[in-house]
Every structure is written in C-alpha cells, then in structure tokens.
Write an enzyme that holds these catalytic residues in place. Structure first.
Site, short mmCIF file in Angstrom:
data_model
loop_
_atom_site.label_atom_id
_atom_site.label_comp_id
_atom_site.label_asym_id
_atom_site.label_seq_id
_atom_site.Cartn_x
_atom_site.Cartn_y
_atom_site.Cartn_z
N GLN A 347 0.86 -1.17 0.00
CA GLN A 347 0.00 0.00 0.00
C GLN A 347 0.90 1.23 0.00
O GLN A 347 2.08 1.11 0.34
CB GLN A 347 -0.85 -0.01 1.28
CG GLN A 347 -2.12 0.77 1.21
CD GLN A 347 -3.30 -0.07 0.76
OE1 GLN A 347 -3.68 -1.01 1.42
NE2 GLN A 347 -3.84 0.25 -0.39
N THR A 518 -1.74 -3.60 7.01
CA THR A 518 -1.42 -5.02 6.93
C THR A 518 -1.89 -5.59 5.58
O THR A 518 -2.04 -6.77 5.40
CB THR A 518 -1.97 -5.72 8.18
OG1 THR A 518 -1.24 -5.22 9.30
CG2 THR A 518 -1.80 -7.22 8.18
N HIS A 519 -2.09 -4.70 4.61
CA HIS A 519 -2.66 -5.10 3.33
C HIS A 519 -1.60 -5.58 2.34
O HIS A 519 -1.45 -5.00 1.27
CB HIS A 519 -3.45 -3.94 2.71
CG HIS A 519 -4.38 -3.27 3.68
ND1 HIS A 519 -4.81 -1.98 3.55
CD2 HIS A 519 -4.97 -3.73 4.81
CE1 HIS A 519 -5.62 -1.67 4.54
NE2 HIS A 519 -5.73 -2.71 5.33
N LEU A 520 -0.86 -6.61 2.69
CA LEU A 520 0.03 -7.23 1.71
C LEU A 520 -0.84 -8.01 0.73
O LEU A 520 -1.76 -8.71 1.13
CB LEU A 520 1.02 -8.17 2.38
CG LEU A 520 1.98 -7.53 3.39
CD1 LEU A 520 2.97 -8.57 3.88
CD2 LEU A 520 2.72 -6.35 2.80
#
Lengths: 592, 242
Positions: A347, A518-520
C-alpha cells in the site's frame, strides 16, 4: 512419520475471514469440513473482554494478538542485489494469528473496489495508451468484473451489518454517499456511524472545496443488527480500541461475531487450533492434492487427507505453502516467467497532521471507531484524469482518525524537541486540539517486475523451512502518486481551520520498520492466463484443480482501498462456483 | 458439547508470551470455560527486579530529564517510568521473547530493522555501565544522577545526535530505546508501574480505559467531563482511598 487422520471432504488451512466463509458455505453444501488454524482459539470473553481490552501497551505495543516472529517471520530487502535480513520484530505490517485471523484486530473499513480496478490494465491502456505505463509495471486484469462479484460484496456487507451511506444504488447517484462507487444492488444494511467533531469538520471543509465527502463504510456498527445467520451484533460504543485490538463489545464484524457461533454447532464441522500446516500433499501426478500435513503445538506431525483443499491463510503464508509444496511455477524476476511470488504488492500510505487553536477546538480524539470518518474518493483509482500528472493509481483520503490512545497519538507541531519540558508542554497543549488521521491517504500499490516473493537462501523457521523473502521497494509512480495526493489532502486539513499542517509524504526506500497497513497482496494472483496467474477467476489453482486459494494473495495489484471487502466477496464468489459447479463435476472450472 | 484437550508432549509445547499453547479440537459448541480469560498481570510493587540501585538512579534521572516535573504534572521519575522499565526489562520484553532470534546476525540498512542478538535487558545493562564510565571519566568522577540538569541534558542531547559515543555500545540506539520506553511508561495504563495515579492521562485530558462514548460522540467541541479510569479502576472506586 506423520500419523494419518480419517479423510474429510474439505480441509481448510487458516480460520480467518475467508476460511470461516468457506467453512460455512461448504458445510451448508453437506461436506465434512475440518479447519486447521496455526494460532489459538480466540473469543471476546476470554481474549479481549471490555474489562481489559483497552490496553494500549499490551495489544498495540507488545502485539498480543499477532503472530510471534519466533513462530515464523520473513526476510526483507529493497533490491534484488541486496542481501535480505529477517524481520525480527514486526513493523510495516502485522501478520495475524489465531481463529478469526485479521478479522479480530482489523479496523473494519469495509470498502468495495472500483469497477475499473478489476480491468485495470485494459482500462488504463485504452484511456492513456500502453506507453503511459512504466515499462516494468506488471499490472493486469483480474479475470472477474465488478458486476460479477457485486452480489457477493452484498452478501458480505449483510453478513457484517456494515454501516454506511450508499452513493450509487442500481446506477442512481445518491447525495451523501460515494458517487464514484460501482452500482450496489441494495443500501447498506445499517446507517452510517455518528461522526465526532473533527470528522464532521473534514466533511464540511471538503464540501466547501468542491468535493463530495461521504462516511467511511464501517464494520463497527451504528446500531444493533441481526445478521442472516441469526447472530446479533451490538452497537459500537466509540471506545477508540479497534485496530490492533479485539472488540470487547460484539460490535465489530469478525468471524467471531458473524459466523463462528453458528459454524461450530454444525455436526459436519470441526476446527483444530494451535496446529500449523507445513505442506499441501500431492499425489504422484502432482496435479491432485491429497490433503495436508500439519504439526500441532506439541510437536506431533499429522496427515489430514481431504478431497478438497482450501488455502485461506494470510497472503505470504499462502505463497509460502505453494512454494514449499511445489505447486505452480516459482516466479523468476529475471526471465519474467513463473507465477508463484509474482505481483507482490502492499500500500502507499501517508498522513497529514493538523494543529488547531486549543482555545477554539476540542476534538476529544479518544471518541472514535476503527472505520469512522469522512472520506473523499475524487483521487482514487482512475476517478481523475492522470494525463497531466504522469502517474497512475490513487487512493481515498479522509479524516479517518481511529483513536486518541496516548502512546501512539500525542502529536506535537513540527520543530518541537523530542523530549524535555518543551515536548511535555506541547503534548499537553495539542492532545485535544490536533487532528491526526493516521492512514489519511490510502493509496494504491501497483505491481512491478522486481517486487516479488521467493524463498530465502539463509534464514529458516522453527521447523527448518526456508522463510519467505520479500523483495520490495517503492517505484517512482507510487511516490509521485503519494506526493500529489498528500498535497490535496493537506489542502483540506488546512481548510478545516488548522493553524499549522504537518505533511508526512511516503518516501522511499520501503522501510520494514514503519507501519503502513497489513494489506500485503499478491504472490498467487488470479487471472485468465496460467502464464501470468496462479489461480483462475474462481480462485482455483491452475495446476491442482482441487486446491482453491483465498485472500488478498490473489489480487493482481492493490487498489487504493482496504482489501477485506473484496477478498471476502471473492471468497463467496469462489464458494458459489464450488457449490454450483465444481462439486457436481470436480475438475478445472476454466480450461487453460 | 465435545471439547477435547490434548496435552501431547506437553513438555515440548510452544511457549508464547508466557502462555503455553496446546492444540485442541473445537466442535459442537464454542469452547467456553468459566474464568478462562487472560487478564493482564499488574506490575508488582516492591524493590527493583532488574536494575541495581545505581542503574535505577541513572534511569530515574534520565526519566526526569525526558519528562521534567512541572508545577502541574510530576516528571518521569515520580510518574514511575523507571519502575515501568524495570518491570518490562525483567519480563518477556527484556528477553525479546517471541522475536525472531536465529543467526546469522548482520547489520543491514536501517530500513531492514533491528538486527541484534542482544535483547533490551542486555542492551540496557551494557549501556548503563558505559554511561557511568563516560560520566566518571568526563564529569569529575560523578555518576549521571549526580550531574546538574544542564550537564544531564548535554549528555542526552549528545547521545541523541551521536556527538557523544559510549564505549562498547551504541549510545544513539540506547538513547532512542530509553526515550521510547520512558514515554511509553508515562502513557501506558498504570497497571504496568508508570503513569502513577494516571498523571499523564490527567495532563492531556485522556479519560483512559472507558468503554462507552455513545452519549458523547455527537457532542462536539465540549470538554469531556469525567476523570480518567485505569484497567485497575480509579481511587474513587476503592474504599479507604481518596
């Protein structure tokens, strides 16, 4: 030697959002289902009751609800020429652990992606021409359209009771909602949350600047809600302990508050916690999964055979299991071939803090929820003409401040010393009158040839398996995007009446110690061509048709939104394809 | 309800944050047991658990320069920041429990994060000894705690800017660690030994571990009137305490 358990119809790896959705759907179809979860069972009264959930040190600083790096971690480097080193303590993102997964500790920002996000490559090429895109950018279409998965966005929002204001109902634009969103078939199940002071000021300032602000779609509920499974959620109390915390109040949508109480009662469902799957087993053809092998917390190894394997762990763990199980061709960034590990993304986040006159503004920042706030979408996706700007992508922005927890949220104006009497008095003067949105600019991260996952040559986990190696850096396109969006955002914070504005642009190199989200995403992406995707449009492995891979690992690139709404919609979409088509005739749902 | 607990090879079960995890099977009903929660463990009052008296004197002196006392609010020392750090260093944090500690250790780019085999407890012990040696060698054989405020500030600023180097340890990293730990102790719930009497929360107007602001979310630009409350309650709730 692993001890062999009786076979099940379906084996689910990881009991977070997508694992819970698939477990519910497949047990409804009559299958015998076992879910295997690496972490512990978690629930409100035992793990985060309202008597002690509001503990910033324990949960935010010491990471109580997250995976421990000693269990497993990743190695990290910016460039292919560098040596990766292990992430010894978490920073840039927070891998979940335990039943409920990220659904336990998320902020519950429940977005849909734009229709154009799903056909990104086609859309941008048609509008700007292929040469407008950087040569090493490897974005692609998803193989599924917004219209196809709209009913499943709807399913997830009604499961959760999501609070919001519709901006586009069946093509009709509605005042007060997001006019850029794709058409939705129904309004949100509950109205938008109430807004604290600073959030309303942002909305007012944005409107005066000509934008169309709207309330952020929230999985923290504005009112009590009975979901379609018969589970009741309570109204959010605005306690300001959402992200990094479990909700003590049954008012944040999570597997615990929307699915699990019904799921565990089913006679054809069983969960095993504190058991880590170490590989997916294949038959001698290599084209059929026979089940999984896992190790329990006592160190005992077990084999769980199954007809169908659902991989529903966190992004990187999905990719790790595929690599360690020899499923799919590993990505080679030099040749540009292979798929497992390809198109890894994150992100592009930045923030702007506003300092206001303490004699005139009392914001009470501790009154908040994880997905509260007013946002604008004018600068997301391709909602604006990128032609003059020389970059693609974008993000939503807004006053989405989630908390006034004082270890994290005691901002001081630029130029203030970091300690001593001047720091102390600046903290005192600014706490109630500062606006610190946190993830104020929530930008996309598109895919590149040299941003990828593979196995580390040196570092191992506690079982001796190679860690996954992340090679990731920001490219000029994302840094340009962020500079442009951050300036637009700062204009609105200034227009709110701030006496001083502090911009914190996202700058390279990518830093593993600085939290973004935490948006891998990516690493096992969906698509229409087995040469550039690991799974087909139904999330089914091209190589092993009785394996389905859920989650954001399937996103070909990341959009300027939080991913949970989309990954949950895709899980329902995949479950529907399994129930209606695959189970009747197990085999590939798409011919390669 | 079927709830089976298997304690296979309990002696080798994984230990995370002091809690031993056992694999279990959940089926038929939610696995609820009476009093099964995991409440936080309050810091025990009493003598230092990690620091020697000399180390504690230095930490208290540093805490009082990072957060100096003023007429309205106590400084870092009286707020209990040294007690907080002492209890943290004596516990899982000090031992870097749960972190990835496998070799090899290489110093990488700063973007790759900390790469030390020594945990915070070991780093504090080394750095405090080096700080003491520095002060005695350069400040007339006095300990840090015995210096004037101006001298203390000069040394702390020197560590922060790397102008002053400590022997055998990284003075800048030590400064960053203690700055973070003092400020965390000041603002954390008092149950961990700092933020005594919720002085930090009173200072900024943070109401603490409250759980329901529904009546206040739509009351804009008004000062929230209730006093702070800790996870352990507040004095007004307890008989015999003011």
């Amino acid at each position: 030697m692993a001890r062999k358990l009786p076979a099940k119809d379906a084996v689910i790896v990881g009991l977070g959002w997508t694992g819970s959705i698939l477990a519910h759907e497949l047990t409804e179809a009559g299958l015998e289902v076992v879910a295997i979860e690496r972490g512990p069972w978690r629930d409100t009264p035992t793990d985060f009751p309202p008597t002690s959930a509001q503990d910033e040190l324990r949960y935010r600083i010491r990471h109580e609800l997250f995976l421990r790096p000693s269990q497993t971690t990743f190695s990290f480097r910016n460039k292919m020429s560098e040596t990766a080193l292990p992430i010894r303590t978490w920073g840039a993102f927070m891998p979940p652990n335990g039943v409920g997964g990220g659904g336990v500790h998320w902020n519950a920002e429940t977005w849909r992606f734009l229709p154009s996000d799903f056909v990104l490559k086609t859309h941008l090429t048609e509008r700007y021409g292929a040469s407008f895109l950087p040569p090493d950018m490897t974005i692609q279409d998803w193989g599924v359209t917004y219209d196809e998965i709209e009913p499943y966005y709807d399913r997830f929002e009604y499961l959760c009771g999501t609070s919001g204001t519709a901006g586009n109902l069946r093509g009709q634009i509605h005042e007060g909602g997001n006019p850029f969103e794709g058409p939705r078939s129904r309004p949100y199940p509950t109205p938008a949350q109430a807004q604290p002071f600073s959030h309303t000021l942002f909305g007012k300032a944005a409107r005066e600047l000509g934008y169309k602000p709207f309330p952020q779609p929230s999985g923290n509920l504005s009112q009590a809600y009975l979901n379609p499974l018969g589970i009741r959620l309570g109204p959010c109390t605005y306690c300001g302990f959402c992200e990094w915390f479990g909700c003590g109040n049954y008012s944040k949508a999570s597997p615990q508050t929307t699915i699990l109480p019904v799921l565990v009662r089913k006679p054809n469902f069983l969960a095993r916690d504190n058991c880590e799957v170490t590989r997916i087993n294949l038959d001698s053809s290599g084209k059929r999964a026979t089940g999984v092998t896992y190790v329990d917390a006592g160190g005992e190894e077990w084999e769980q055979p199954g007809e169908l394997v659902i991989l529903s762990a966190y992004t990187i763990f999905n990719v790790q299991l595929l690599l360690l199980s020899g499923i799919g061709k590993p990505y080679d960034p030099v040749a540009g071939e292979g798929v497992i590990g390809r198109n890894f993304t994150h992100q592009t986040i930045s923030d702007v803090t506003g300092f206001f006159d303490a004699a005139k503004f009392i914001f009470n920042p501790f009154i908040a929820s994880g997905s509260i706030g007013m946002c604008i979408d004018e600068f997301n996706g391709d909602n604006f003409d990128h032609g003059p700007h020389g970059f693609v992508g974008g993000g939503y922005m807004g006053q989405v401040q989630t908390n006034g927890r004082p270890i994290e949220t005691t901002p001081v104006p630029p130029g203030t010393p970091r300690w001593g009497a001047a720091w102390k008095s600046a903290v005192r003067e600014n706490y109630l009158s500062a606006v610190k949105p946190g993830t104020g600019v929530h930008g996309s991260f598109y895919a590149y040839r040299d941003v990828y996952l593979d196995l580390d040559p040196t570092y191992k986990d506690r079982f001796g398996r190679p860690l996954v190696r992340m090679t990731i850096d920001f490219h000029d396109n994302e840094l340009k995007q962020n500079a442009f969006l951050t300036d637009r955002f700062a204009d609105i914070i200034q227009a709110m009446g701030a006496k001083q504005v502090m911009k914190e642009y996202r700058k390279g190199p990518y830093d593993i110690t600085k939290y973004q989200t935490t948006h891998l995403c990516g690493g096992a992406v969906m698509g229409t061509d087995p040469k550039t995707s690991a799974i087909n449009r139904y999330l089914q492995s091209w190589d092993v048709p009785n394996l389905f891979v859920m989650g954001a690992s399937g996103f070909p690139q990341n959009a300027g939104y939080n991913p949970t709404g989309t990954l949950a919609a895709l899980a329902f979409w995949s479950a529907e394809a399994i129930r209606s088509t695959y189970l009747k005739n197990p085999g590939p749902l798409v011919n390669a | 309800m079927r709830l089976h607990r298997r304690d296979l090879l309990a002696s080798t079960a994984v230990l995370f944050g002091g809690i031993t995890a056992h694999a279990s099977i959940v089926s038929g009903a939610l696995p609820w047991q009476p009093s099964a929660g995991t409440p936080p463990e309050p810091a025990r009052p009493g003598p230092w658990l990690f620091f020697t008296n000399e180390e504690a004197a230095a930490i208290e002196a540093i805490a009082d320069r990072i957060i100096p006392p003023d007429p309205q609010t106590p400084g870092g020392k009286d707020a209990g920041c040294a007690v907080f750090i002492d209890r943290q260093l004596a516990g899982p944090y000090g031992r870097q429990e749960g972190l990835y500690t496998a070799a090899p250790f290489h110093k990488g780019k700063k973007e790759q994060g900390p790469q030390s085999d020594a945990g915070p407890a070991e780093q504090y012990r080394k750095a405090l000894a080096a700080l003491d040696r520095y002060c005695r060698a350069n400040r007339n054989n006095r300990a840090f705690a015995d210096l004037s405020d101006a001298e203390k500030d000069d040394i702390l600023a020197g560590l922060e800017s790397s102008r002053i180097a400590l022997e055998g340890t990284n003075g800048k990293e030590f400064f960053e660690a203690i700055l973070k730990d003092v400020q965390q102790g000041f603002f954390a719930d008092p149950l961990y030994g700092g933020n005594r009497d919720m002085v930090a929360w009173k200072m900024i107007g943070y109401p603490g571990a409250r759980y329901d602001y529904r009546d206040w979310v739509s009351r804009h630009n008004e000062r929230f009137p209730l006093p702070p409350v800790s996870i352990m309650g507040r004095p007004g709730w307890m008989p015999g305490k003011a």
